[in-house]
Write a protein that holds these residues in place. Structure first.
Motif, PDB file in Angstrom:
ATOM      1  N   GLY A  65       0.646  -1.220   0.000  1.00 51.74           N
ATOM      2  CA  GLY A  65       0.000   0.000   0.000  1.00 51.74           C
ATOM      3  C   GLY A  65       0.675   1.274   0.000  1.00 51.74           C
ATOM      4  O   GLY A  65       1.689   1.395  -0.574  1.00 51.74           O
ATOM      5  N   GLY A  66      -0.126   2.189   0.611  1.00 56.90           N
ATOM      6  CA  GLY A  66       0.093   3.561   0.329  1.00 56.90           C
ATOM      7  C   GLY A  66      -0.577   3.907  -0.980  1.00 56.90           C
ATOM      8  O   GLY A  66       0.053   3.910  -2.028  1.00 56.90           O
ATOM      9  N   PHE A  67      -1.873   4.114  -0.966  1.00 60.24           N
ATOM     10  CA  PHE A  67      -2.568   4.461  -2.211  1.00 60.24           C
ATOM     11  C   PHE A  67      -2.887   5.944  -2.294  1.00 60.24           C
ATOM     12  O   PHE A  67      -3.254   6.440  -3.348  1.00 60.24           O
ATOM     13  CB  PHE A  67      -3.853   3.630  -2.348  1.00 60.24           C
ATOM     14  N   ASP A  68      -2.749   6.634  -1.184  1.00 60.43           N
ATOM     15  CA  ASP A  68      -2.817   8.096  -1.156  1.00 60.43           C
ATOM     16  C   ASP A  68      -4.042   8.657  -1.876  1.00 60.43           C
ATOM     17  O   ASP A  68      -3.926   9.550  -2.710  1.00 60.43           O
ATOM     18  CB  ASP A  68      -1.537   8.675  -1.764  1.00 60.43           C
ATOM     19  N   LEU A  69      -5.209   8.115  -1.568  1.00 63.44           N
ATOM     20  CA  LEU A  69      -6.435   8.592  -2.212  1.00 63.44           C
ATOM     21  C   LEU A  69      -6.698  10.081  -1.991  1.00 63.44           C
ATOM     22  O   LEU A  69      -7.101  10.765  -2.939  1.00 63.44           O
ATOM     23  CB  LEU A  69      -7.635   7.774  -1.730  1.00 63.44           C
ATOM     24  N   PRO A  70      -6.464  10.640  -0.780  1.00 63.65           N
ATOM     25  CA  PRO A  70      -6.754  12.069  -0.615  1.00 63.65           C
ATOM     26  C   PRO A  70      -5.972  12.926  -1.596  1.00 63.65           C
ATOM     27  O   PRO A  70      -6.532  13.857  -2.185  1.00 63.65           O
ATOM     28  CB  PRO A  70      -6.330  12.335   0.834  1.00 63.65           C
ATOM     29  N   ALA A  71      -4.675  12.637  -1.830  1.00 59.33           N
ATOM     30  CA  ALA A  71      -3.888  13.436  -2.760  1.00 59.33           C
ATOM     31  C   ALA A  71      -4.401  13.250  -4.183  1.00 59.33           C
ATOM     32  O   ALA A  71      -4.481  14.202  -4.969  1.00 59.33           O
ATOM     33  CB  ALA A  71      -2.422  13.041  -2.669  1.00 59.33           C
ATOM     34  N   LEU A  72      -4.791  12.009  -4.485  1.00 57.30           N
ATOM     35  CA  LEU A  72      -5.294  11.689  -5.824  1.00 57.30           C
ATOM     36  C   LEU A  72      -6.543  12.508  -6.136  1.00 57.30           C
ATOM     37  O   LEU A  72      -6.646  13.172  -7.171  1.00 57.30           O
ATOM     38  CB  LEU A  72      -5.620  10.196  -5.874  1.00 57.30           C
ATOM     39  N   PHE A  73      -7.492  12.496  -5.203  1.00 52.54           N
ATOM     40  CA  PHE A  73      -8.722  13.243  -5.422  1.00 52.54           C
ATOM     41  C   PHE A  73      -8.487  14.729  -5.256  1.00 52.54           C
ATOM     42  O   PHE A  73      -9.127  15.541  -5.923  1.00 52.54           O
ATOM     43  CB  PHE A  73      -9.819  12.769  -4.463  1.00 52.54           C
ATOM     44  N   GLY A  74      -7.567  15.103  -4.337  1.00 52.80           N
ATOM     45  CA  GLY A  74      -7.276  16.505  -4.096  1.00 52.80           C
ATOM     46  C   GLY A  74      -6.751  17.186  -5.342  1.00 52.80           C
ATOM     47  O   GLY A  74      -6.977  18.380  -5.561  1.00 52.80           O
ATOM     48  N   ALA A  75      -6.041  16.457  -6.199  1.00 55.60           N
ATOM     49  CA  ALA A  75      -5.502  17.031  -7.418  1.00 55.60           C
ATOM     50  C   ALA A  75      -6.604  17.266  -8.445  1.00 55.60           C
ATOM     51  O   ALA A  75      -6.466  18.096  -9.338  1.00 55.60           O
ATOM     52  CB  ALA A  75      -4.432  16.109  -7.997  1.00 55.60           C
ATOM     53  N   LEU A  76      -7.696  16.534  -8.307  1.00 52.76           N
ATOM     54  CA  LEU A  76      -8.757  16.630  -9.317  1.00 52.76           C
ATOM     55  C   LEU A  76      -9.621  17.864  -9.126  1.00 52.76           C
ATOM     56  O   LEU A  76      -9.913  18.584 -10.070  1.00 52.76           O
ATOM     57  CB  LEU A  76      -9.640  15.381  -9.273  1.00 52.76           C
ATOM     58  N   PHE A  77     -10.068  18.097  -7.895  1.00 53.97           N
ATOM     59  CA  PHE A  77     -10.967  19.226  -7.641  1.00 53.97           C
ATOM     60  C   PHE A  77     -10.764  19.706  -6.212  1.00 53.97           C
ATOM     61  O   PHE A  77     -10.290  18.953  -5.358  1.00 53.97           O
ATOM     62  CB  PHE A  77     -12.437  18.843  -7.882  1.00 53.97           C
ATOM     63  N   PRO A  78     -11.103  20.951  -5.931  1.00 55.39           N
ATOM     64  CA  PRO A  78     -10.938  21.463  -4.564  1.00 55.39           C
ATOM     65  C   PRO A  78     -11.825  20.692  -3.592  1.00 55.39           C
ATOM     66  O   PRO A  78     -12.955  20.322  -3.923  1.00 55.39           O
ATOM     67  CB  PRO A  78     -11.361  22.934  -4.671  1.00 55.39           C
ATOM     68  N   GLY A  79     -11.296  20.455  -2.408  1.00 56.54           N
ATOM     69  CA  GLY A  79     -12.042  19.659  -1.437  1.00 56.54           C
ATOM     70  C   GLY A  79     -11.961  18.187  -1.715  1.00 56.54           C
ATOM     71  O   GLY A  79     -12.600  17.376  -1.039  1.00 56.54           O
ATOM     72  N   GLY A  80     -11.169  17.825  -2.710  1.00 55.53           N
ATOM     73  CA  GLY A  80     -11.075  16.417  -3.089  1.00 55.53           C
ATOM     74  C   GLY A  80     -10.406  15.569  -2.030  1.00 55.53           C
ATOM     75  O   GLY A  80     -10.664  14.365  -1.951  1.00 55.53           O
ATOM     76  N   ALA A  81      -9.548  16.207  -1.191  1.00 57.99           N
ATOM     77  CA  ALA A  81      -8.850  15.425  -0.171  1.00 57.99           C
ATOM     78  C   ALA A  81      -9.844  14.749   0.771  1.00 57.99           C
ATOM     79  O   ALA A  81      -9.712  13.580   1.099  1.00 57.99           O
ATOM     80  CB  ALA A  81      -7.897  16.323   0.611  1.00 57.99           C
ATOM     81  N   LEU A  82     -10.872  15.520   1.148  1.00 56.17           N
ATOM     82  CA  LEU A  82     -11.880  14.962   2.055  1.00 56.17           C
ATOM     83  C   LEU A  82     -12.654  13.841   1.356  1.00 56.17           C
ATOM     84  O   LEU A  82     -12.912  12.783   1.932  1.00 56.17           O
ATOM     85  CB  LEU A  82     -12.834  16.065   2.519  1.00 56.17           C
ATOM     86  N   VAL A  83     -12.973  14.106   0.065  1.00 54.83           N
ATOM     87  CA  VAL A  83     -13.677  13.070  -0.706  1.00 54.83           C
ATOM     88  C   VAL A  83     -12.819  11.805  -0.773  1.00 54.83           C
ATOM     89  O   VAL A  83     -13.303  10.684  -0.578  1.00 54.83           O
ATOM     90  CB  VAL A  83     -14.004  13.586  -2.127  1.00 54.83           C
ATOM     91  N   GLY A  84     -11.505  12.012  -0.990  1.00 57.99           N
ATOM     92  CA  GLY A  84     -10.585  10.883  -1.031  1.00 57.99           C
ATOM     93  C   GLY A  84     -10.609  10.104   0.268  1.00 57.99           C
ATOM     94  O   GLY A  84     -10.615   8.870   0.262  1.00 57.99           O
ATOM     95  N   TRP A  85     -10.675  10.835   1.388  1.00 58.05           N
ATOM     96  CA  TRP A  85     -10.722  10.136   2.673  1.00 58.05           C
ATOM     97  C   TRP A  85     -12.012   9.347   2.803  1.00 58.05           C
ATOM     98  O   TRP A  85     -12.020   8.227   3.283  1.00 58.05           O
ATOM     99  CB  TRP A  85     -10.580  11.133   3.830  1.00 58.05           C
ATOM    100  N   PHE A  86     -13.110   9.972   2.331  1.00 61.84           N
ATOM    101  CA  PHE A  86     -14.385   9.244   2.413  1.00 61.84           C
ATOM    102  C   PHE A  86     -14.361   7.995   1.541  1.00 61.84           C
ATOM    103  O   PHE A  86     -14.917   6.961   1.916  1.00 61.84           O
ATOM    104  CB  PHE A  86     -15.554  10.160   2.013  1.00 61.84           C
ATOM    105  N   VAL A  87     -13.710   8.097   0.378  1.00 62.85           N
ATOM    106  CA  VAL A  87     -13.572   6.895  -0.454  1.00 62.85           C
ATOM    107  C   VAL A  87     -12.767   5.848   0.309  1.00 62.85           C
ATOM    108  O   VAL A  87     -13.083   4.651   0.298  1.00 62.85           O
ATOM    109  CB  VAL A  87     -12.904   7.245  -1.801  1.00 62.85           C
TER     110      VAL A  87
END
Lengths: 430, 404
Positions: A65-87
Motif C-alpha cells: 500500500g500507500g494508495f494516497d487517495l486524498p492526494a489523488l482526489f485533491g488534485a482533481l478538484f478542490p475539497g477532493g482530499a476529504l472526498v478521497g478520505w471518504f472513499v
C-alpha cells in the motif's frame, strides 16, 4: 487538564465505540447473531482505510500500500482530499463487509453457540495473521502514518478573539441547553424510578462539571468547561482545535450510522431481521430466505464496525495488531447489554456508561502509586464483568429496553392502534 | 547424527493433546449437563494453575499475605492436589452464586454464553490483580529430556537412550531387537490387543455397558503388551552405524506424568459416570433435565457436582499445562480455550469420551501440523485446531462420534 478536555476525549471514545456497538447491535440485537469476532471488522476497517489514504512510500512500512487517495482526489478538484478520505473509509467498510461475507457463508448456518466460538476463533486467527505477516500490513510494527482528514485547516479561527468566543462559546451553550432539554423530556416521559436515576445522574454531572471548578476557585476552568467548543489556546485568536473538530466529525458519522440502522430496523426488512432473531422457523415458513437475511445483517454490522475502526485509527494516530484483542468485542457486548439490546439509543447510552466507568476511573491513577496501575486496570475490568452479570440478572433488557418500531405487522382485524392514530396497518409489534 | 522426526512430533502432540483433553472433559460436562457453553473455562484453567502457584511458590504472587496458614513452599505434587481441591471449591462457588440463579430464571443459551463471558472477565482480571501479568514458573526440580534414538539397520531395531549433559550427548543404555524379535513382539502385541477387544465386545448389547470401551481396552492392552515385552526381551547388542533410517524422540518423565495423570482423570470420571448412582443421575440430567427431575433426581445437586468435577478437571489441566510449558501466565487459559472448545464440539458436546479423544486428535494435529508445515506457518499452531473445528462443524455438526 481541564474537565472539558477529558469530556471531549470521553465523548470521542463514545462516538467511535458507539458506532462499533451500533454495528454489533445490527448483528446481535436485531438479528440474534452472536458474533464474538466483531473486533476483526474493526481491525480490517482501520487497516484498509489507513492504507488507502496513506502516502505511497512511508519510512519503516513494508506492507501493501500507500494508495494516497486524498492526494489523488485533491488534485482533481478542490475539497477532493476529504472526498478521497471518504472513499478510503468506504473502502474500509466494504473490505470489512466482504470479509464478514466470507466468514458468514460457512458459519451462519451453525447453531448460535457454535457461531460464537467460531467467530471468536476466526477473529483470533485474523489478528494472528495481521501480527505475523509483514508483507500484508507491516506485521507487529503497525502503521504509524495515519491520514487525518482536514488536519491542515485546524485550528479554525473565525476572526477576532471575541468573535471566536461568542460564536463557539454560544454554540457550546446551545449544546448544553439541547442536551438538558432532551434529558428533561426523557425523564418526564419515564417512570418514577428512572426519573430519580436520571435526576441523580444529571445532578452528579452538574456538580462535577460546573460546581466543582467553582469550589476550586478556577473561573478559567469553569469558562473552558462551559464553552467547551472554544479553545483559547488554539492559535493566536483562539478557535476550534482538531480534537474538538474530530469529536464533531466522529459524532456526525455516528449519527449517519445511527440513522441508517434506524431506517433499516424501522422497515419491513428490519421486521424480518427481528423475526429471524425471535424464531427463525416463522419467517422461513413465510418464504423468507433467512440465511440471506443473516448474511446481509452480518455485512451491514461489520461495515459499521469497519467505519468505527477508521475513526479509531485517526484518533490514535497509530495502529498495530495487538490493539485489536477480543476484549474489544466483549466491551462492545457489555455496552450493548448495559444500554439495551436491540435499542440503538441504548447502545450509545451503554457505550457512554461503559467508557465512563472505564475512563472515568482513570483519575484514580493519581491517588494510587503507579506500580499498582495493572491492579487498577484489572479491578476496572472485574467491575465491568460483574456489571455485565448483574445487569443480565436484574435487568436483562438493559437500561432502556428494546426500542419501539414504526413498522408494524399488517393486520386487518386488529383495532386501530392508539399511538399511530389509527393509520391502517400501523402499530408496533413489540 | 540422528534428528527428530515424525515420532517426536507425535509424542509432543500426545502431551499437548492430554492437556487439551483434560480441559475438554470438564467443559463437555458443563456444556452437556449444565447447558452452559462456558467461555470462562479457559480462565478456570488459569485459576487452577495459579492456585498451585500459591502453595508451590508464594513469592511469585505479590498480593499474597504472608501469614496465611498452610501457605508455604511445598512440592508441586502437594500444591497440585491442593489446587485441584480449591479449584473444585471455586467452581462450586460459580454455580451457587451465578449459574444456579440464571438457570432458575430459565436463561437461554445466549444469556448463559454472555454470563460465562462476564465470569471470564472477572476471573482473568482477578488473576491479573493478584498476581500481575508476569510469566512465572513453578518451583520444581529441573527435568532433563531423555532422547530415545531409534535406528533401523540390517540387524533390526536398535534403541539408544541418550541424554544431554553439559552440552555433551551421553549414551545411557542401548538395546537391540533383531528383526525376528521386533516382528514377534509386534505380532504378540497386536494379537493380545485384538483378543482383548474380541473378548470384551462379545457380550455387548444395549443392556450391557462396559466400564471401559472394548476398543480403548484393546488398544491399551496391546500397548501394554508391547512395552512389557520390549522391556523384558531387551538385549545389549545392537547396531547403530550406517542405519537405514533413524529418528530421535525427546521425552521426559514430565511428559509421561502429564499423559498418565490425564489418563487417570479420564478413568476416574468414567467410573463416576458409569458405576455410581450420581453418575447415572448426571447422565439422565444431560439427556433430559425435566424428565430427570420428574423421576426424582435432585437436579440442583447434580449440577453442583458437575461444576465441582469440571472445576477439578480444569485445575488439573491448568497445573499440567503450567508445569509442562514451565510457564504460568494470566493468558494461558484463554489460549487453551479455543482448542478445548474445538475438542468438545468435535467430540460431540454430549460425550465426554468423544471430547477427550478429540482433544488428543487436536493436540496431535497441532504438533503434526507444525512438523509438516513450512516454518513460516508454525506461528499458526492454534489456528490448526480451529481449521479442524470449522471443517468438523461444516461436515458433521453433531461431532465425529455423535452421542456416545
Amino acid at each position: 487538564m481541564a474537565l472539558a478536555d477529558f469530556l471531549i476525549t470521553l465523548l470521542t471514545f463514545v462516538a467511535i465505540y458507539g458506532l462499533f456497538g451500533v454495528g454489533l447491535n445490527v448483528k446481535y440485537g436485531f438479528t440474534g447473531l452472536v458474533d464474538f469476532g466483531h473486533v476483526a471488522y474493526f481491525m480490517i476497517g482501520a487497516y484498509v482505510t489507513v492504507v488507502l489514504t496513506m502516502p505511497a512510500s512511508v519510512q519503516g512500512y513494508g506492507g501493501i500500500g500507500g494508495f494516497d487517495l486524498p492526494a489523488l482526489f485533491g488534485a482533481l478538484f478542490p475539497g477532493g482530499a476529504l472526498v478521497g478520505w471518504f472513499v478510503g473509509i468506504a473502502g474500509g467498510m466494504v473490505a470489512a463487509a466482504l470479509v464478514s461475507l466470507l466468514v458468514g457463508v460457512p458459519t451462519l448456518r451453525l447453531r448460535e453457540d457454535y457461531l460464537a466460538i467460531t467467530a471468536l476463533g476466526i477473529a483470533t486467527i485474523l489478528t494472528a495473521v495481521f501480527e505475523n505477516e509483514e508483507w500484508l500490513f507491516n506485521g507487529p510494527f503497525g502503521v504509524r502514518s495515519v491520514y487525518q482528514p482536514l488536519a491542515g485547516v485546524f485550528p479554525v479561527s473565525l476572526g477576532s478573539f471575541t468573535l471566536n468566543m461568542v460564536v463557539l462559546g454560544g454554540l457550546s451553550v446551545v449544546t448544553f441547553l439541547a442536551g438538558g432539554f432532551l434529558v428533561v423530556r426523557y425523564a418526564r416521559d419515564a417512570g418514577g424510578r428512572t426519573r430519580a436515576l436520571v435526576g441523580a445522574a444529571a445532578a452528579v454531572f452538574v456538580l462535577w462539571y460546573f460546581v466543582q471548578p467553582l469550589l476550586g476557585g478556577g473561573m478559567v476552568e469553569l469558562q473552558t468547561n462551559v464553552m467547551w467548543l472554544f479553545d483559547p489556546t488554539a492559535g493566536p485568536e483562539g478557535g476550534l482545535d482538531y480534537d474538538r473538530f474530530f469529536l464533531l466529525f466522529a459524532t456526525a458519522l455516528l449519527g449517519a450510522g445511527y440513522w441508517w440502522v434506524e431506517r433499516t430496523v424501522n422497515s419491513p426488512y428490519g421486521r424480518v431481521l427481528r423475526a429471524v432473531r425471535d424464531d427463525e422457523d416463522v419467517p422461513k415458513a413465510l418464504g423468507k430466505d433467512t440465511y440471506r437475511y443473516k448474511i446481509q445483517a452480518m455485512m451491514v454490522g461489520s461495515g459499521l464496525g469497519g467505519a468505527a475502526g477508521a475513526l479509531y485509527a485517526i484518533q490514535l494516530g497509530f495502529i498495530s495488531p495487538e490493539q485489536f484483542a477480543s476484549t474489544l468485542t466483549f466491551f462492545a457486548f457489555t455496552a450493548v447489554i448495559i444500554g439495551g439490546t436491540a435499542n440503538n439509543a441504548g447502545v450509545i447510552l451503554g457505550t457512554a456508561v461503559f467508557w465512563l466507568i472505564n475512563s472515568g476511573t482513570r483519575f484514580l491513577n493519581d491517588f494510587v502509586p503507579s506500580e499498582f496501575s495493572v491492579q487498577l486496570a484489572a479491578a476496572r475490568l472485574m467491575l465491568i464483568g460483574a456489571l455485565l452479570i448483574v445487569i443480565l440478572y436484574y435487568r436483562p433488557e438493559g437500561l432502556l429496553g428494546e426500542q419501539e418500531y414504526d413498522v408494524g405487522v399488517a393486520d386487518g382485524d386488529a383495532p386501530p392502534d392508539r399511538t399511530t392514530g389509527g393509520v391502517a396497518g400501523g402499530g408496533t409489534d413489540d | 547424527m540422528v534428528s527428530t522426526g515424525l515420532l517426536d512430533a507425535l509424542t509432543t502432540g500426545l502431551v499437548t493433546g492430554s492437556i487439551i483433553a483434560a480441559g475438554a472433559l470438564g467443559l463437555s460436562l458443563i456444556y452437556s449437563i449444565a447447558e452452559v457453553p462456558n467461555f470462562a473455562h479457559g480462565d478456570m484453567i488459569t485459576i487452577g494453575a495459579y492456585l498451585a502457584l500459591v502453595f508451590n511458590k508464594p513469592a511469585a504472587i505479590p498480593f499474597l499475605p504472608d501469614s496465611v496458614p498452610l501457605v508455604g513452599t511445598t512440592s508441586l505434587a502437594v500444591a497440585g492436589v491442593l489446587a485441584v481441591g480449591l479449584g473444585a471449591t471455586f467452581s462450586a462457588g460459580y454455580e451457587l452464586t451465578v449459574f444456579r440463579r440464571f438457570r432458575r430464571k430459565d436463561a437461554d443459551l445466549i444469556t448463559m454464553v454472555i454470563v460465562s463471558l462476564g465470569l471470564a472477565l472477572i476471573l482473568r482480571n482477578a488473576v491479573l490483580f493478584l498476581a500481575g501479568s508476569k510469566n512465572v514458573s513453578y518451583a520444581t526440580e529441573p527435568v532433563r529430556d531423555v532422547f530415545w534414538d531409534a535406528y533401523l539397520s540390517g540387524f533390526g531395531l536398535t534403541i539408544q537412550l541418550t541424554q544431554r549433559r553439559a552440552g555433551e550427548i551421553v549414551t545411557l543404555a542401548q538395546w537391540g531387537y533383531a528383526w525376528w524379535l521386533a516382528a514377534a513382539i509386534l505380532a504378540a502385541a497386536v494379537g493380545v490387543g485384538y483378543a482383548v477387544y474380541r473378548e470384551r465386545s462379545a457380550g455387548e448389547g444395549f443392556d450391557v455397558v462396559h466400564l471401559v470401551d472394548p476398543r480403548v481396552l484393546g488398544v491399551g492392552a496391546g500397548l501394554a503388551t508391547l512395552l512389557a515385552l520390549a522391556a523384558l526381551l531387551r538385549f545389549q547388542s545392537g547396531v547403530v552405524a550406517d542405519p537405514l533410517a533413524s529418528t530421535r524422540v525427546g521425552t521426559s518423565w514430565k511428559d509421561g506424568t502429564v499423559v498418565v495423570v490425564t489418563g487417570l482423570a479420564m478413568l476416574a470420571l468414567n467410573v463416576l459416570l458409569k458405576t455410581t448412582k450420581l453418575g447415572k443421575a448426571m447422565r439422565a440430567t444431560a439427556d433430559n433435565l425435566d424428565l430427570a427431575e420428574v423421576r426424582g433426581v435432585d437436579v440442583d445437586r447434580v449440577q453442583l457436582v458437575v461444576w465441582v468435577v469440571a472445576g477439578l478437571l480444569a485445575a488439573v489441566a491448568g497445573v499440567l499445562a503450567g508445569w509442562s510449558a514451565s510457564n504460568v501466565n494470566p493468558n494461558m487459559g484463554f489460549s487453551l480455550l479455543l482448542p478445548v472448545f474445538a475438542a468438545v464440539i468435535m467430540g460431540g458436546i454430549r460425550s465426554p469420551y468423544g471430547s477427550a479423544l478429540a482433544g488428543l486428535v487436536i493436540g496431535l494435529s497441532m504438533d503434526l501440523g507444525v512438523y509438516f508445515l513450512p516454518p513460516s506457518l508454525a506461528v499458526y499452531r492454534e489456528a490448526i485446531a480451529f481449521v479442524i473445528l470449522i471443517a468438523v462443524l461444516l461436515v458433521r455438526p453433531e461431532g465425529l462420534w455423535g452421542d456416545v
